[in-house]
Design a protein around this motif. Sequence first.
Motif, PDB file in Angstrom:
ATOM      1  N   ALA A 167     -24.254 -63.325  56.251  1.00 32.54           N
ATOM      2  CA  ALA A 167     -23.665 -65.075  56.083  1.00 32.54           C
ATOM      3  C   ALA A 167     -23.407 -64.708  58.514  1.00 32.54           C
ATOM      4  O   ALA A 167     -23.301 -65.872  58.968  1.00 32.54           O
ATOM      5  CB  ALA A 167     -22.026 -64.740  56.219  1.00 32.54           C
ATOM      6  N   ILE A 222     -18.004 -67.834  54.118  1.00 30.62           N
ATOM      7  CA  ILE A 222     -18.910 -67.963  53.165  1.00 30.62           C
ATOM      8  C   ILE A 222     -18.701 -66.612  52.050  1.00 30.62           C
ATOM      9  O   ILE A 222     -19.224 -66.454  51.075  1.00 30.62           O
ATOM     10  CB  ILE A 222     -19.801 -67.884  54.879  1.00 30.62           C
ATOM     11  CG1 ILE A 222     -20.105 -68.701  55.066  1.00 30.62           C
ATOM     12  CG2 ILE A 222     -21.296 -67.366  53.574  1.00 30.62           C
ATOM     13  CD1 ILE A 222     -21.002 -68.945  56.922  1.00 30.62           C
ATOM     14  N   THR A 266     -19.383 -67.159  48.478  1.00 35.40           N
ATOM     15  CA  THR A 266     -20.192 -66.941  47.649  1.00 35.40           C
ATOM     16  C   THR A 266     -19.630 -65.807  46.741  1.00 35.40           C
ATOM     17  O   THR A 266     -20.911 -66.205  45.281  1.00 35.40           O
ATOM     18  CB  THR A 266     -20.883 -65.820  48.082  1.00 35.40           C
ATOM     19  OG1 THR A 266     -21.969 -66.866  50.031  1.00 35.40           O
ATOM     20  CG2 THR A 266     -22.183 -65.695  47.877  1.00 35.40           C
ATOM     21  N   PHE A 313     -24.104 -69.000  48.337  1.00 34.70           N
ATOM     22  CA  PHE A 313     -23.955 -69.153  50.248  1.00 34.70           C
ATOM     23  C   PHE A 313     -24.828 -70.115  50.984  1.00 34.70           C
ATOM     24  O   PHE A 313     -24.200 -70.713  52.006  1.00 34.70           O
ATOM     25  CB  PHE A 313     -25.492 -67.585  50.178  1.00 34.70           C
ATOM     26  CG  PHE A 313     -25.142 -67.500  51.383  1.00 34.70           C
ATOM     27  CD1 PHE A 313     -24.496 -66.879  51.771  1.00 34.70           C
ATOM     28  CD2 PHE A 313     -26.859 -67.737  52.129  1.00 34.70           C
ATOM     29  CE1 PHE A 313     -24.839 -65.626  53.330  1.00 34.70           C
ATOM     30  CE2 PHE A 313     -27.038 -67.632  53.728  1.00 34.70           C
ATOM     31  CZ  PHE A 313     -26.123 -66.660  53.936  1.00 34.70           C
ATOM     32  N   ALA A 344     -21.634 -72.635  51.368  1.00 39.26           N
ATOM     33  CA  ALA A 344     -20.576 -72.892  52.025  1.00 39.26           C
ATOM     34  C   ALA A 344     -21.169 -72.382  53.605  1.00 39.26           C
ATOM     35  O   ALA A 344     -20.109 -72.815  54.617  1.00 39.26           O
ATOM     36  CB  ALA A 344     -20.239 -70.612  51.755  1.00 39.26           C
ATOM     37  N   ALA A 345     -22.160 -71.837  53.997  1.00 37.89           N
ATOM     38  CA  ALA A 345     -23.016 -72.073  55.115  1.00 37.89           C
ATOM     39  C   ALA A 345     -22.733 -72.935  55.046  1.00 37.89           C
ATOM     40  O   ALA A 345     -22.832 -73.433  56.433  1.00 37.89           O
ATOM     41  CB  ALA A 345     -24.212 -71.333  55.060  1.00 37.89           C
ATOM     42  N   VAL A 350     -19.822 -74.521  56.460  1.00 37.23           N
ATOM     43  CA  VAL A 350     -19.680 -74.496  57.811  1.00 37.23           C
ATOM     44  C   VAL A 350     -20.190 -75.494  59.287  1.00 37.23           C
ATOM     45  O   VAL A 350     -19.791 -75.874  60.101  1.00 37.23           O
ATOM     46  CB  VAL A 350     -20.075 -72.758  58.063  1.00 37.23           C
ATOM     47  CG1 VAL A 350     -19.922 -72.545  59.262  1.00 37.23           C
ATOM     48  CG2 VAL A 350     -19.014 -71.879  57.677  1.00 37.23           C
TER      49      VAL A 350
END
Length: 339
Positions: free
Chosen positions: A106, A127, A131, A203, A206-207, A210
């Motif tokens: 992350a 993150i 995850t 992952f 979430a990334a 962002v």
Amino acid sequence: MLYGIAAATSALLLAAVLSALLRVPALRLGVVDRRRQRPLPLFGGVAVVTASCAVAVGGDWAGVTRLGDGVGRLLVAGGAVALLGLVADVRRVKARVLVVGTAVAAASVVPYEETGLGAGLLAVGWIVFVTLAFRALDHADALAGTVGVVTAFGVGACAAAEVMDGLAVLLSVLAAALTGFLMHNWHPARVGLGACGSLFTGFVLAASAVFTRAGYGLASSAGVLFSLTAVAGADVLLVVLGRRLTGRPLLRRGPDHLAHRLRRTGLTPPGATVLLGLGAFVGVLVGVLVHLGWVARSGVFWVAGGALVLVLSLLRVPDYPPRGSVSTQVRGQLRVRNG
């Protein structure tokens, strides 16, 4: 547009075929989830990761849709997390190893030039949380996949609104790959997602979220990010509160997640998955509308309130079946038969 449809179709078919083909090798190698009444092969995650990466990278290599440096780095980091998850599927891996490995991945993808160092570090923590929450969400047939598809479409809509074409394509491909996998994962599941697939899905989602919120205010971004992943967050909150109140270890697996408790209220396994999928859809829809500015930020509080009501209501449902119940007797008989 045509490429997006072709890419999604390719990812769906590839994931569906690979999920079927990899089932037998997983059984022969013993890569199975033994928490269920019958061993469930766990190479479905390998199929999702392979299909997503192959189609996305193939489009970038052909020059049809450029992923860009940031998205390419995200895909590499996601692949590393998936590999770590595969190791966890094959053999036992301590929780702190998963946390540290995910945190390193992350930290390598967060756009600090847009978020700033402080917010970037918070993004790393978020993150990692999402995850691992997706890994915990993989406790019922089709649940992690269904929530993943809904979330991927929502985050993809946010990416498209920010004109992040490469990211939007990656998310549509991931949603399609998960859909192909769900053809074999719907109850009764014939193949499971495993840590490999669930960690990769959480992952990437979430990334990507962002990325879409980089440059926005911290408070408003926190609300949108929560809405996009409300079901996964509610599951973690329910488990933590339930185990704290009963004095059980936090890291020990048990039938005390969202779908487990919903089934004890009388819902069928598919019914619990559909209900939580609808809950994820509502949260994602609110998050997308707030991101687009079509709904006031206060809409996030309705999502948070609904998640809290769900958690507090399910805390009243027994997390373990009472002694002597039918399910307990069945499990006892299975233990005897399995030696």
